[in-house]
Enzyme design. Structure first.
Site, PDB file in Angstrom:
ATOM      1  N   SER A 144       1.001  -1.595   0.021  1.00  0.00           N
ATOM      2  CA  SER A 144      -0.388   0.223  -0.143  1.00  0.00           C
ATOM      3  C   SER A 144       0.493   0.946   0.211  1.00  0.00           C
ATOM      4  O   SER A 144       2.061   0.999   0.006  1.00  0.00           O
ATOM      5  CB  SER A 144      -0.842   0.325   1.513  1.00  0.00           C
ATOM      6  N   TYR A 157      -3.092  -0.615   9.566  1.00  0.00           N
ATOM      7  CA  TYR A 157      -2.953  -0.872   8.488  1.00  0.00           C
ATOM      8  C   TYR A 157      -1.517  -0.023   7.902  1.00  0.00           C
ATOM      9  O   TYR A 157      -0.889  -1.116   7.585  1.00  0.00           O
ATOM     10  CB  TYR A 157      -3.841   0.077   8.053  1.00  0.00           C
TER      11      TYR A 157
END
Length: 261
Positions: A144, A157
């Site tokens: 990501s 995350y």
């Protein structure tokens, strides 16, 4: 373009029942790969299998949680027995918990780390055993932009995806001698059903993303297909331990003033 062909290859995509995972699986299927899709939700898997089959992709599906080492091991063994050896693994399954760090329960933090980081380790380790024996394999971890950047309310995350970036580099280092390439893809902001509510005109976050992205738009899930096919194919045989960011250029720029066109 035989260099990019995935004919006679078998690709496992964890969590490939919707969104970006499905878009990447479709890219692999278009390149000729046989698909193995995993999920934790029977109804989603059934719907996805119908979708893939309708497009002409040879596809099978399995239900298990990638964080459950015993279940994962049993299913990988079952897949290799029933379908065949896994040539390509895409560690796509993941979750996100949007909550400020001061408010987040430790158990929620651990769950995100477990799914987004420990899960890819478990799956990579299991699938790599066969790849080592065959002296060939491709593992693609879905990272990501949060592997590089921080942002409000996604501490778990970002910690997981930052860890996944380094896990990618370390596994690449360990397994390169077996002709296994381990790389990652870092998607930017994409137009999916999950982002639909914030992609409406006038929404401040929608305007922020469009202005922050040099390309001036949200990504289309199909924008990931070429990258995943490249990293899954012979075209990337000397590419190892890399994270390819498919983000429209966000990470390349500091941004621009709000009044600049």
């Amino acid at each position: 373009m035989d260099l990019f062909s995935l004919a006679n290859k078998r690709a496992m995509v964890t969590g490939g029942t919707h969104g970006l995972g499905m878009a990447m699986a479709e890219g692999l299927g278009e390149a000729g790969a046989e698909l193995v899709i995993t999920s934790t939700t029977p109804s989603k898997l059934e719907s996805a299998l119908k979708h893939y089959t309708s497009k002409g992709y040879k596809t099978s599906g399995y239900i298990f949680d990638v964080t459950d080492e015993k279940a994962a091991a049993e299913n990988v063994e079952k897949i290799e027995r029933e379908v065949g050896p896994v040539d390509i693994l895409v560690n796509n399954a993941g979750i996100i918990k949007r909550e400020l760090a001061l408010d987040m329960a430790v158990e929620d933090f651990r769950r995100v780390i477990d799914v987004d980081l420990v899960g890819p380790f478990i799956m990579s380790r299991l699938v790599a055993k066969g790849m080592v024996e065959r002296k060939a394999g491709k593992i693609i971890n879905i990272c990501s932009m949060m592997s590089e950047l921080g942002r409000n309310n996604v501490s778990a995350y970002a910690a997981a995806k930052g860890g996944l970036k380094m896990l990618t580099r370390n596994l690449a280092t360990e397994w390169a001698k077996y002709n296994i390439q381990v790389n990652g893809i870092g998607p930017g902001y994409f137009a999916t059903s999950q982002t639909a509510p914030i992609r409406v005109d006038g929404n401040p976050f929608n305007e922020f993303i469009i202005n922050r992205t040099p390309t001036g738009r949200w990504g289309d899930p199909e924008d990931l297909a070429g990258t995943v096919v490249f990293l899954a194919s012979r075209a990337s045989d000397f590419v190892n331990g890399q994270i390819v960011y498919v983000d429209g250029g966000i990470l390349a720029t500091i941004g621009k003033p709000a009044n600049e066109k």
